[in-house]
Design a protein around this motif. Structure first.
Motif, PDB file in Angstrom:
ATOM      1  N   THR A   1       2.924  -1.033   4.256  1.00 62.47           N
ATOM      2  CA  THR A   1       3.035  -0.353   3.506  1.00 62.47           C
ATOM      3  C   THR A   1       4.396   0.935   2.850  1.00 62.47           C
ATOM      4  O   THR A   1       4.958   0.991   4.305  1.00 62.47           O
ATOM      5  CB  THR A   1       2.290   1.162   4.807  1.00 62.47           C
ATOM      6  OG1 THR A   1       1.073   0.569   4.991  1.00 62.47           O
ATOM      7  CG2 THR A   1       1.677   2.557   3.978  1.00 62.47           C
TER       8      THR A   1
ATOM      9  N   ASP B   1       5.584   7.382   0.368  1.00 61.62           N
ATOM     10  CA  ASP B   1       4.782   7.997  -0.957  1.00 61.62           C
ATOM     11  C   ASP B   1       6.279   8.656  -1.342  1.00 61.62           C
ATOM     12  O   ASP B   1       6.349   9.817  -1.241  1.00 61.62           O
ATOM     13  CB  ASP B   1       3.592   8.735  -0.431  1.00 61.62           C
ATOM     14  CG  ASP B   1       3.052   9.071  -1.999  1.00 61.62           C
ATOM     15  OD1 ASP B   1       3.735   9.641  -3.056  1.00 61.62           O
ATOM     16  OD2 ASP B   1       2.196  10.662  -1.852  1.00 61.62           O
TER      17      ASP B   1
ATOM     18  N   ARG C   1       0.250  -1.344   0.324  1.00 64.06           N
ATOM     19  CA  ARG C   1       0.198   0.172  -0.080  1.00 64.06           C
ATOM     20  C   ARG C   1       0.754   1.190  -0.259  1.00 64.06           C
ATOM     21  O   ARG C   1       2.124   1.117   0.763  1.00 64.06           O
ATOM     22  CB  ARG C   1      -0.660  -0.049   1.222  1.00 64.06           C
ATOM     23  CG  ARG C   1      -1.823  -1.499   1.274  1.00 64.06           C
ATOM     24  CD  ARG C   1      -2.783  -1.365   2.571  1.00 64.06           C
ATOM     25  NE  ARG C   1      -3.720  -2.916   2.894  1.00 64.06           N
ATOM     26  CZ  ARG C   1      -3.944  -2.221   3.333  1.00 64.06           C
ATOM     27  NH1 ARG C   1      -4.202  -1.309   4.906  1.00 64.06           N
ATOM     28  NH2 ARG C   1      -5.419  -3.473   3.872  1.00 64.06           N
ATOM     29  N   SER C   2       0.858   2.114  -0.262  1.00 67.00           N
ATOM     30  CA  SER C   2       1.144   3.597  -0.679  1.00 67.00           C
ATOM     31  C   SER C   2      -0.209   4.633  -0.420  1.00 67.00           C
ATOM     32  O   SER C   2      -0.765   4.197  -1.396  1.00 67.00           O
ATOM     33  CB  SER C   2       1.892   3.714  -1.751  1.00 67.00           C
ATOM     34  OG  SER C   2       2.180   4.675  -1.961  1.00 67.00           O
TER      35      SER C   2
ATOM     36  N   ASP D   1      -4.143   5.381   0.586  1.00 69.15           N
ATOM     37  CA  ASP D   1      -4.564   4.804   0.624  1.00 69.15           C
ATOM     38  C   ASP D   1      -5.020   3.417  -0.326  1.00 69.15           C
ATOM     39  O   ASP D   1      -5.937   2.466   0.044  1.00 69.15           O
ATOM     40  CB  ASP D   1      -6.665   5.557   0.984  1.00 69.15           C
ATOM     41  CG  ASP D   1      -6.568   6.324   1.945  1.00 69.15           C
ATOM     42  OD1 ASP D   1      -5.755   5.976   3.537  1.00 69.15           O
ATOM     43  OD2 ASP D   1      -6.806   7.343   1.798  1.00 69.15           O
TER      44      ASP D   1
END
Length: 176
Positions: free
Chosen positions: A154, A157, A104-105, A107
């Protein structure tokens, strides 16, 4: 199941001892005298292990001299573990626990972990992003969350991290 616990570095002295780059949080367990490790197609038995100058120096029954030690330079060392075992440290993971986790990045789900690449100085996550493999250094700054029970990791970003065509700007983003 095999898990990576180290990589053999240079020979240490003339008696077959080896410097080992540790890749486990349990070196005293994995390199205890009498334990065995897998080195490529060979099984080696630890006779002794000690710290010297900030490095782990290991002697194996099957490595009698410097020539035999030099032949193993760069070899990845693995230990057999029960697939149901988990490391005691909650911040440690076996490779098989990471494979298949969502990536994941923010949401968004951007891919899935396909493997872990054990490089000489750090581990790297192999991630499938839209059918192409992306390698992400497995460091806290870039992979801040690993939730094995939740089934995801995660990633930060950072421009260019997941899209190599934008990688030229990524270095300046990290410096800012």
């Amino acid at each position: 199941m095999l898990v990576v616990i180290g990589r053999i570095g240079r020979a240490h002295g003339i008696r077959g001892e080896l410097n080992v780059d540790i890749r486990t949080d349990e070196p005293e367990r994995r390199f205890a005298p009498g334990s065995s490790v897998v080195a490529g197609r060979r099984r080696l038995t630890v006779t002794k292990a000690r710290h010297h100058g900030g490095r782990l120096v290991v002697a194996f029954d099957e490595v009698p001299d410097r020539n035999a030690a030099e032949a193993l330079h760069g070899t990845v060392l693995e230990a057999e573990v029960d697939p149901a075992d988990v490391p005691e440290d909650p911040d440690e993971f076996y490779d098989h626990q990471l494979v298949g986790l969502e990536v994941r990045s923010g949401d968004a789900v951007v891919g899935s972990v396909t493997g872990l690449v054990h490089l000489p100085y750090q581990d790297t996550l192999a991630v499938d992003v839209d059918g192409r493999e992306v390698l992400i250094p497995f460091v806290t700054e870039l992979v801040p969350v690993v939730d094995v029970r939740g089934g995801f990791v995660t990633v930060a970003d950072v421009e260019g991290l997941l899209d190599p065509s934008k990688a030229e700007n990524a270095a300046s983003d990290l410096e800012a």
